[in-house]
Design an enzyme around this catalytic site. Structure first.
Site, PDB file in Angstrom:
ATOM      1  N   GLU A 108       0.833  -1.213   0.000  1.00 14.16           N
ATOM      2  CA  GLU A 108       0.000   0.000   0.000  1.00 14.16           C
ATOM      3  C   GLU A 108       0.866   1.260   0.000  1.00 14.16           C
ATOM      4  O   GLU A 108       0.557   2.244  -0.685  1.00 14.16           O
ATOM      5  CB  GLU A 108      -0.927   0.005   1.225  1.00 14.16           C
ATOM      6  CG  GLU A 108      -1.942  -1.132   1.264  1.00 14.16           C
ATOM      7  CD  GLU A 108      -2.928  -1.062   0.112  1.00 14.16           C
ATOM      8  OE1 GLU A 108      -3.225   0.040  -0.356  1.00 14.16           O
ATOM      9  OE2 GLU A 108      -3.379  -2.127  -0.343  1.00 14.16           O
ATOM     10  N   ASP A 156       3.949  -3.839  -5.801  1.00 14.44           N
ATOM     11  CA  ASP A 156       4.529  -5.117  -5.364  1.00 14.44           C
ATOM     12  C   ASP A 156       6.055  -5.037  -5.344  1.00 14.44           C
ATOM     13  O   ASP A 156       6.700  -5.500  -4.398  1.00 14.44           O
ATOM     14  CB  ASP A 156       4.096  -6.258  -6.297  1.00 14.44           C
ATOM     15  CG  ASP A 156       2.727  -6.804  -5.938  1.00 14.44           C
ATOM     16  OD1 ASP A 156       2.163  -6.370  -4.909  1.00 14.44           O
ATOM     17  OD2 ASP A 156       2.217  -7.668  -6.683  1.00 14.44           O
TER      18      ASP A 156
HETATM   19 ZN   LIG Z   1      -2.482  -2.429  -4.681  1.00 14.40          ZN
END
Ligand SMILES: [Zn+2]
Length: 423
Positions: free
Chosen positions: A283, A368
Protein backbone atom coordinates in the site's frame (compact mmCIF):
# COMPACT_ATOMS: atom_id res chain seq x y z
CA UNK A 1 -26.82 16.47 -34.77
CA UNK A 2 -30.32 15.22 -35.60
CA UNK A 3 -31.83 13.55 -32.54
CA UNK A 4 -32.45 10.32 -34.46
CA UNK A 5 -28.67 9.95 -35.00
CA UNK A 6 -28.06 10.16 -31.25
CA UNK A 7 -30.84 7.64 -30.63
CA UNK A 8 -29.27 5.23 -33.07
CA UNK A 9 -25.74 5.73 -31.73
CA UNK A 10 -26.88 5.31 -28.13
CA UNK A 11 -28.95 2.20 -28.86
CA UNK A 12 -26.05 0.67 -30.77
CA UNK A 13 -23.56 1.40 -27.94
CA UNK A 14 -25.98 -0.05 -25.40
CA UNK A 15 -26.51 -3.26 -27.39
CA UNK A 16 -22.85 -3.72 -28.31
CA UNK A 17 -21.63 -3.09 -24.75
CA UNK A 18 -24.19 -5.56 -23.39
CA UNK A 19 -23.15 -8.21 -25.91
CA UNK A 20 -19.45 -7.69 -25.09
CA UNK A 21 -20.21 -7.88 -21.36
CA UNK A 22 -22.20 -11.11 -21.73
CA UNK A 23 -19.60 -12.62 -24.03
CA UNK A 24 -16.72 -11.84 -21.65
CA UNK A 25 -18.62 -13.09 -18.61
CA UNK A 26 -19.51 -16.40 -20.25
CA UNK A 27 -15.90 -16.79 -21.43
CA UNK A 28 -14.73 -16.30 -17.84
CA UNK A 29 -17.28 -18.81 -16.53
CA UNK A 30 -16.38 -21.41 -19.15
CA UNK A 31 -12.70 -20.99 -18.45
CA UNK A 32 -13.10 -21.32 -14.69
CA UNK A 33 -15.42 -24.33 -15.03
CA UNK A 34 -12.98 -26.07 -17.37
CA UNK A 35 -10.15 -25.73 -14.80
CA UNK A 36 -12.28 -26.53 -11.75
CA UNK A 37 -10.86 -29.97 -11.07
CA UNK A 38 -7.15 -29.27 -11.18
CA UNK A 39 -5.09 -26.89 -9.06
CA UNK A 40 -2.73 -25.03 -11.44
CA UNK A 41 0.85 -26.36 -11.24
CA UNK A 42 2.53 -23.39 -9.46
CA UNK A 43 0.03 -23.75 -6.59
CA UNK A 44 -0.12 -27.57 -6.44
CA UNK A 45 1.65 -27.75 -3.07
CA UNK A 46 -0.04 -24.80 -1.40
CA UNK A 47 -3.69 -24.71 -2.47
CA UNK A 48 -5.97 -27.67 -1.73
CA UNK A 49 -8.26 -29.06 -4.40
CA UNK A 50 -11.18 -28.34 -2.09
CA UNK A 51 -10.28 -24.63 -1.81
CA UNK A 52 -9.70 -24.45 -5.57
CA UNK A 53 -13.14 -25.94 -6.27
CA UNK A 54 -14.78 -23.58 -3.81
CA UNK A 55 -13.17 -20.62 -5.59
CA UNK A 56 -14.44 -21.94 -8.94
CA UNK A 57 -17.98 -22.44 -7.62
CA UNK A 58 -17.99 -19.00 -6.02
CA UNK A 59 -16.78 -17.39 -9.27
CA UNK A 60 -19.44 -19.26 -11.26
CA UNK A 61 -22.23 -18.29 -8.86
CA UNK A 62 -21.19 -14.64 -9.01
CA UNK A 63 -20.91 -14.92 -12.79
CA UNK A 64 -24.49 -16.21 -13.14
CA UNK A 65 -25.79 -13.37 -10.99
CA UNK A 66 -23.79 -10.85 -13.02
CA UNK A 67 -25.23 -12.12 -16.32
CA UNK A 68 -28.69 -11.46 -14.97
CA UNK A 69 -27.82 -8.05 -13.52
CA UNK A 70 -26.06 -6.92 -16.74
CA UNK A 71 -29.09 -7.78 -18.87
CA UNK A 72 -31.41 -6.17 -16.33
CA UNK A 73 -29.16 -3.08 -16.10
CA UNK A 74 -29.28 -2.59 -19.88
CA UNK A 75 -33.09 -2.88 -19.85
CA UNK A 76 -33.27 -0.32 -17.04
CA UNK A 77 -31.10 2.19 -18.96
CA UNK A 78 -33.23 1.63 -22.04
CA UNK A 79 -36.35 2.03 -19.90
CA UNK A 80 -35.19 5.34 -18.45
CA UNK A 81 -34.17 6.76 -21.81
CA UNK A 82 -35.60 5.62 -25.12
CA UNK A 83 -38.65 3.91 -23.59
CA UNK A 84 -39.65 7.11 -21.83
CA UNK A 85 -39.18 6.34 -18.13
CA UNK A 86 -37.30 9.52 -17.26
CA UNK A 87 -39.68 11.57 -19.36
CA UNK A 88 -42.67 10.17 -17.44
CA UNK A 89 -40.99 10.67 -14.07
CA UNK A 90 -40.07 14.23 -15.04
CA UNK A 91 -43.62 15.08 -16.08
CA UNK A 92 -45.07 13.65 -12.86
CA UNK A 93 -42.57 15.38 -10.55
CA UNK A 94 -42.78 18.67 -12.45
CA UNK A 95 -46.56 18.79 -12.29
CA UNK A 96 -46.62 17.87 -8.60
CA UNK A 97 -43.83 20.13 -7.32
CA UNK A 98 -43.21 23.05 -9.68
CA UNK A 99 -46.44 25.08 -9.23
CA UNK A 100 -46.30 25.04 -5.45
CA UNK A 101 -42.58 24.94 -4.57
CA UNK A 102 -40.70 26.41 -7.50
CA UNK A 103 -37.73 25.55 -9.71
CA UNK A 104 -35.15 24.38 -7.20
CA UNK A 105 -37.55 22.14 -5.27
CA UNK A 106 -38.73 20.58 -8.54
CA UNK A 107 -35.17 19.84 -9.69
CA UNK A 108 -34.06 18.40 -6.34
CA UNK A 109 -37.23 16.30 -6.19
CA UNK A 110 -36.51 14.93 -9.65
CA UNK A 111 -32.98 13.87 -8.60
CA UNK A 112 -34.37 12.35 -5.39
CA UNK A 113 -37.15 10.47 -7.17
CA UNK A 114 -34.69 9.10 -9.70
CA UNK A 115 -32.31 7.94 -6.96
CA UNK A 116 -35.19 6.29 -5.11
CA UNK A 117 -36.49 4.36 -8.13
CA UNK A 118 -32.95 3.33 -9.15
CA UNK A 119 -32.23 2.13 -5.63
CA UNK A 120 -35.43 0.07 -5.55
CA UNK A 121 -34.59 -1.52 -8.92
CA UNK A 122 -31.13 -2.54 -7.68
CA UNK A 123 -32.45 -3.84 -4.39
CA UNK A 124 -33.28 -7.44 -5.42
CA UNK A 125 -29.74 -7.95 -6.75
CA UNK A 126 -28.16 -6.44 -3.66
CA UNK A 127 -30.27 -8.57 -1.32
CA UNK A 128 -29.76 -11.76 -3.30
CA UNK A 129 -26.01 -11.14 -3.46
CA UNK A 130 -25.65 -10.61 0.27
CA UNK A 131 -28.21 -12.93 1.82
CA UNK A 132 -28.13 -15.79 -0.68
CA UNK A 133 -24.88 -15.88 -2.59
CA UNK A 134 -22.41 -14.63 0.04
CA UNK A 135 -24.36 -16.60 2.65
CA UNK A 136 -24.10 -19.84 0.69
CA UNK A 137 -20.31 -19.57 0.54
CA UNK A 138 -20.01 -18.67 4.21
CA UNK A 139 -18.92 -15.04 3.71
CA UNK A 140 -21.98 -13.15 4.87
CA UNK A 141 -22.19 -11.91 8.46
CA UNK A 142 -24.87 -9.31 7.76
CA UNK A 143 -28.24 -9.63 9.51
CA UNK A 144 -31.52 -8.15 8.31
CA UNK A 145 -31.55 -5.76 11.25
CA UNK A 146 -28.05 -4.51 10.43
CA UNK A 147 -28.93 -4.22 6.74
CA UNK A 148 -31.96 -2.07 7.57
CA UNK A 149 -29.90 0.14 9.88
CA UNK A 150 -27.15 0.51 7.24
CA UNK A 151 -29.69 1.43 4.58
CA UNK A 152 -31.38 4.08 6.71
CA UNK A 153 -28.04 5.56 7.76
CA UNK A 154 -26.87 5.49 4.13
CA UNK A 155 -29.94 7.46 3.01
CA UNK A 156 -29.47 9.97 5.84
CA UNK A 157 -25.78 10.47 4.92
CA UNK A 158 -26.67 10.89 1.24
CA UNK A 159 -29.27 13.52 2.06
CA UNK A 160 -27.06 15.44 4.50
CA UNK A 161 -23.92 15.40 2.33
CA UNK A 162 -25.41 15.11 -1.16
CA UNK A 163 -28.35 17.51 -1.07
CA UNK A 164 -26.29 20.68 -0.46
CA UNK A 165 -23.91 19.70 -3.28
CA UNK A 166 -26.78 18.99 -5.67
CA UNK A 167 -28.43 22.29 -4.76
CA UNK A 168 -25.14 24.18 -5.24
CA UNK A 169 -24.46 22.61 -8.66
CA UNK A 170 -28.03 23.22 -9.86
CA UNK A 171 -27.88 26.81 -8.67
CA UNK A 172 -24.58 27.37 -10.51
CA UNK A 173 -26.00 25.78 -13.67
CA UNK A 174 -28.90 28.22 -13.57
CA UNK A 175 -27.08 31.36 -12.47
CA UNK A 176 -23.48 31.28 -13.72
CA UNK A 177 -24.08 31.67 -17.46
CA UNK A 178 -22.29 29.84 -20.26
CA UNK A 179 -19.22 29.02 -18.20
CA UNK A 180 -21.23 27.38 -15.41
CA UNK A 181 -19.35 24.11 -15.93
CA UNK A 182 -16.06 25.70 -14.85
CA UNK A 183 -17.59 27.00 -11.61
CA UNK A 184 -19.36 23.71 -11.01
CA UNK A 185 -16.04 21.90 -11.46
CA UNK A 186 -14.33 24.11 -8.88
CA UNK A 187 -17.13 23.44 -6.38
CA UNK A 188 -17.13 19.70 -7.15
CA UNK A 189 -13.35 19.39 -6.78
CA UNK A 190 -13.33 21.30 -3.50
CA UNK A 191 -16.19 19.10 -2.31
CA UNK A 192 -14.27 15.91 -3.17
CA UNK A 193 -11.19 17.11 -1.27
CA UNK A 194 -13.36 18.06 1.70
CA UNK A 195 -14.98 14.61 1.66
CA UNK A 196 -11.55 12.97 1.80
CA UNK A 197 -11.07 14.68 5.15
CA UNK A 198 -14.61 14.32 6.47
CA UNK A 199 -15.51 10.77 5.45
CA UNK A 200 -12.83 8.90 7.48
CA UNK A 201 -13.42 11.11 10.53
CA UNK A 202 -17.20 11.44 10.62
CA UNK A 203 -18.92 9.12 8.15
CA UNK A 204 -17.14 5.79 8.30
CA UNK A 205 -17.41 5.61 12.13
CA UNK A 206 -21.21 5.67 11.66
CA UNK A 207 -20.96 2.24 10.06
CA UNK A 208 -17.93 0.60 11.67
CA UNK A 209 -15.91 0.70 14.85
CA UNK A 210 -12.33 1.91 14.43
CA UNK A 211 -9.92 1.12 17.22
CA UNK A 212 -6.24 1.98 17.43
CA UNK A 213 -4.08 -1.03 16.59
CA UNK A 214 -3.52 -2.62 20.02
CA UNK A 215 -1.01 -5.36 19.15
CA UNK A 216 2.26 -3.89 20.48
CA UNK A 217 4.60 -6.04 18.39
CA UNK A 218 2.73 -5.45 15.15
CA UNK A 219 2.44 -1.74 15.82
CA UNK A 220 6.19 -1.36 16.27
CA UNK A 221 6.82 -3.36 13.15
CA UNK A 222 4.43 -1.28 11.11
CA UNK A 223 5.76 2.01 12.48
CA UNK A 224 9.35 0.98 11.69
CA UNK A 225 8.28 0.19 8.12
CA UNK A 226 6.54 3.52 7.73
CA UNK A 227 9.56 5.39 9.08
CA UNK A 228 11.81 3.47 6.69
CA UNK A 229 9.62 4.56 3.79
CA UNK A 230 9.39 8.15 5.04
CA UNK A 231 5.66 8.02 5.47
CA UNK A 232 3.70 9.87 8.13
CA UNK A 233 0.18 8.73 8.89
CA UNK A 234 -1.61 9.89 11.97
CA UNK A 235 -3.08 6.58 12.96
CA UNK A 236 -3.16 2.84 12.61
CA UNK A 237 -6.68 1.52 13.01
CA UNK A 238 -8.42 -1.82 13.16
CA UNK A 239 -11.92 -1.88 11.67
CA UNK A 240 -14.56 -4.46 12.57
CA UNK A 241 -15.04 -5.62 8.98
CA UNK A 242 -16.17 -8.99 10.37
CA UNK A 243 -19.44 -7.29 11.32
CA UNK A 244 -20.67 -7.65 7.74
CA UNK A 245 -18.43 -10.06 5.87
CA UNK A 246 -15.62 -12.56 6.20
CA UNK A 247 -13.78 -10.95 3.27
CA UNK A 248 -10.60 -9.19 4.34
CA UNK A 249 -8.80 -6.03 3.29
CA UNK A 250 -6.47 -3.20 4.28
CA UNK A 251 -6.47 0.34 2.97
CA UNK A 252 -5.19 3.86 3.24
CA UNK A 253 -7.59 6.70 3.44
CA UNK A 254 -7.96 10.34 4.28
CA UNK A 255 -6.16 13.54 3.55
CA UNK A 256 -4.13 15.77 5.85
CA UNK A 257 -5.14 15.25 9.44
CA UNK A 258 -7.47 12.36 8.67
CA UNK A 259 -4.81 10.31 6.84
CA UNK A 260 -4.74 6.81 8.26
CA UNK A 261 -4.08 3.13 7.73
CA UNK A 262 -7.01 0.80 8.32
CA UNK A 263 -6.75 -2.97 8.75
CA UNK A 264 -9.83 -5.16 8.71
CA UNK A 265 -9.94 -7.35 11.83
CA UNK A 266 -10.42 -10.29 9.44
CA UNK A 267 -7.04 -9.48 7.82
CA UNK A 268 -5.22 -9.49 11.15
CA UNK A 269 -6.79 -12.84 12.02
CA UNK A 270 -5.61 -14.42 8.78
CA UNK A 271 -2.10 -13.05 8.34
CA UNK A 272 1.12 -13.28 10.37
CA UNK A 273 2.81 -9.99 11.43
CA UNK A 274 5.41 -10.33 8.64
CA UNK A 275 2.60 -10.77 6.10
CA UNK A 276 0.67 -7.76 7.42
CA UNK A 277 3.86 -5.72 7.13
CA UNK A 278 4.32 -6.85 3.52
CA UNK A 279 0.71 -5.97 2.62
CA UNK A 280 1.18 -2.53 4.16
CA UNK A 281 4.46 -2.08 2.25
CA UNK A 282 2.49 -2.73 -0.95
CA UNK A 283 0.00 0.00 0.00
CA UNK A 284 2.87 2.37 0.79
CA UNK A 285 4.22 1.58 -2.67
CA UNK A 286 1.07 3.11 -4.16
CA UNK A 287 1.85 6.32 -2.29
CA UNK A 288 5.57 6.36 -3.10
CA UNK A 289 4.86 5.93 -6.80
CA UNK A 290 2.22 8.69 -6.52
CA UNK A 291 -0.52 6.37 -7.81
CA UNK A 292 -3.02 7.90 -5.42
CA UNK A 293 -2.21 11.43 -6.53
CA UNK A 294 -2.23 10.46 -10.22
CA UNK A 295 -5.61 8.79 -9.82
CA UNK A 296 -7.00 11.85 -8.09
CA UNK A 297 -5.70 14.19 -10.79
CA UNK A 298 -7.12 11.82 -13.39
CA UNK A 299 -10.56 12.02 -11.77
CA UNK A 300 -10.37 15.83 -11.61
CA UNK A 301 -9.32 16.10 -15.27
CA UNK A 302 -12.04 13.68 -16.33
CA UNK A 303 -14.74 15.58 -14.43
CA UNK A 304 -13.61 18.87 -16.00
CA UNK A 305 -13.88 17.38 -19.48
CA UNK A 306 -17.21 15.75 -18.64
CA UNK A 307 -18.70 18.97 -17.26
CA UNK A 308 -17.49 20.97 -20.27
CA UNK A 309 -19.17 18.41 -22.53
CA UNK A 310 -22.35 18.59 -20.47
CA UNK A 311 -22.18 22.39 -20.64
CA UNK A 312 -22.48 22.11 -24.39
CA UNK A 313 -24.95 19.18 -24.53
CA UNK A 314 -27.38 20.73 -22.05
CA UNK A 315 -28.11 23.49 -24.61
CA UNK A 316 -28.86 21.10 -27.48
CA UNK A 317 -32.46 20.05 -27.97
CA UNK A 318 -31.33 16.87 -29.76
CA UNK A 319 -29.48 15.74 -26.62
CA UNK A 320 -32.82 15.43 -24.79
CA UNK A 321 -34.99 14.32 -27.67
CA UNK A 322 -32.39 11.80 -28.89
CA UNK A 323 -32.39 10.11 -25.48
CA UNK A 324 -36.16 9.94 -25.12
CA UNK A 325 -36.93 13.08 -23.11
CA UNK A 326 -38.93 16.22 -23.91
CA UNK A 327 -37.10 19.24 -22.47
CA UNK A 328 -39.18 21.45 -20.15
CA UNK A 329 -40.54 24.66 -21.65
CA UNK A 330 -41.51 26.34 -18.39
CA UNK A 331 -38.78 25.14 -16.03
CA UNK A 332 -34.99 24.68 -15.97
CA UNK A 333 -33.63 21.53 -17.64
CA UNK A 334 -30.47 21.26 -15.54
CA UNK A 335 -31.47 18.30 -13.34
CA UNK A 336 -32.84 16.52 -16.39
CA UNK A 337 -29.58 17.09 -18.30
CA UNK A 338 -27.53 15.81 -15.35
CA UNK A 339 -29.57 12.60 -15.14
CA UNK A 340 -29.45 11.93 -18.87
CA UNK A 341 -25.72 12.52 -18.86
CA UNK A 342 -25.23 10.12 -15.93
CA UNK A 343 -27.22 7.48 -17.80
CA UNK A 344 -25.41 7.93 -21.13
CA UNK A 345 -21.78 8.33 -20.04
CA UNK A 346 -21.28 4.77 -18.67
CA UNK A 347 -22.74 3.30 -21.88
CA UNK A 348 -20.09 4.97 -24.03
CA UNK A 349 -17.45 4.91 -21.29
CA UNK A 350 -17.56 1.12 -21.03
CA UNK A 351 -15.25 0.83 -24.00
CA UNK A 352 -12.53 2.77 -22.14
CA UNK A 353 -12.51 0.36 -19.18
CA UNK A 354 -9.72 -1.92 -20.54
CA UNK A 355 -7.35 1.07 -20.69
CA UNK A 356 -8.04 1.99 -17.07
CA UNK A 357 -7.73 -1.64 -15.95
CA UNK A 358 -4.38 -1.94 -17.74
CA UNK A 359 -3.09 1.17 -15.99
CA UNK A 360 -4.27 -0.10 -12.62
CA UNK A 361 -2.56 -3.49 -13.10
CA UNK A 362 0.70 -1.73 -13.94
CA UNK A 363 0.40 0.22 -10.68
CA UNK A 364 -0.10 -3.02 -8.76
CA UNK A 365 3.11 -4.48 -10.16
CA UNK A 366 4.98 -1.31 -9.19
CA UNK A 367 3.58 -1.44 -5.66
CA UNK A 368 4.53 -5.12 -5.36
CA UNK A 369 8.09 -4.34 -6.46
CA UNK A 370 8.27 -1.56 -3.87
CA UNK A 371 7.01 -3.97 -1.17
CA UNK A 372 9.76 -6.43 -2.14
CA UNK A 373 12.40 -3.78 -1.50
CA UNK A 374 10.96 -2.57 1.82
CA UNK A 375 9.67 -5.82 3.32
CA UNK A 376 9.77 -9.54 2.58
CA UNK A 377 8.66 -10.52 -0.92
CA UNK A 378 8.13 -14.07 0.31
CA UNK A 379 5.78 -12.80 3.04
CA UNK A 380 3.87 -10.75 0.45
CA UNK A 381 3.53 -13.82 -1.77
CA UNK A 382 2.22 -15.86 1.18
CA UNK A 383 -0.20 -13.09 2.14
CA UNK A 384 -1.54 -12.79 -1.42
CA UNK A 385 -2.13 -16.49 -1.61
CA UNK A 386 -3.88 -16.60 1.77
CA UNK A 387 -6.10 -13.63 0.90
CA UNK A 388 -6.88 -15.19 -2.43
CA UNK A 389 -7.91 -18.41 -0.77
CA UNK A 390 -9.87 -16.75 2.03
CA UNK A 391 -11.75 -14.59 -0.47
CA UNK A 392 -12.22 -17.57 -2.82
CA UNK A 393 -10.65 -15.72 -5.75
CA UNK A 394 -10.13 -17.89 -8.80
CA UNK A 395 -6.58 -18.84 -9.80
CA UNK A 396 -7.66 -19.65 -13.35
CA UNK A 397 -9.36 -16.58 -14.87
CA UNK A 398 -9.91 -16.21 -18.60
CA UNK A 399 -6.95 -14.19 -20.00
CA UNK A 400 -9.13 -11.90 -22.09
CA UNK A 401 -11.49 -11.24 -19.18
CA UNK A 402 -8.43 -10.30 -17.13
CA UNK A 403 -7.22 -7.85 -19.80
CA UNK A 404 -10.61 -6.19 -19.89
CA UNK A 405 -11.59 -5.92 -16.24
CA UNK A 406 -8.98 -6.93 -13.69
CA UNK A 407 -7.76 -3.97 -11.65
CA UNK A 408 -5.23 -6.32 -10.04
CA UNK A 409 -3.08 -8.78 -11.99
CA UNK A 410 -4.19 -12.40 -11.49
CA UNK A 411 -2.40 -14.26 -8.65
CA UNK A 412 -0.33 -16.34 -11.07
CA UNK A 413 1.25 -13.25 -12.64
CA UNK A 414 1.79 -11.43 -9.36
CA UNK A 415 3.44 -14.40 -7.67
CA UNK A 416 5.64 -15.04 -10.70
CA UNK A 417 6.81 -11.41 -10.62
CA UNK A 418 7.46 -11.64 -6.87
CA UNK A 419 9.51 -14.80 -7.35
CA UNK A 420 11.50 -13.21 -10.13
CA UNK A 421 12.21 -10.20 -7.91
CA UNK A 422 13.30 -12.44 -5.03
CA UNK A 423 15.84 -14.39 -7.10
ZN1 LIG B 1 -2.48 -2.43 -4.68
Amino acid sequence: MPSSSLTLLFAAALVVSLLVKLWLATRQMRHVAAHRDEVPAPFAGTVSLQAHRKAADYTLAKGRLSLLSMAFGAVVVLGWTLLGGLDALNTAVREAVLPRWGDMAYQLSLLGAFALVSGLLDLPFELYGTFRLEQRFGFNRMTWGLWLKDTLKGIAVTVVLGLPLAAAVLWIMGAAGDRWWLWAWIVLTAYQLLMMVIVPLWVMPLFNKFEPLADEGLRERVQALMQRCGFAAKGLFVMDGSLRSAHSNAYFTGLGRSKRVVFYDTLLQQLSPAEVEAVLAHELGHFKHKHVLKRMLGVFAFSLAALALLGWLANQVWFYAGLGVQPNLDAPNDALALLLFMLAVPVFGYFVSPVLAQLSRRHEFEADAFACRQASGQALANALLKLHEDNAGTLTPDPLYVRFYYSHPPATERLAALRAAAS
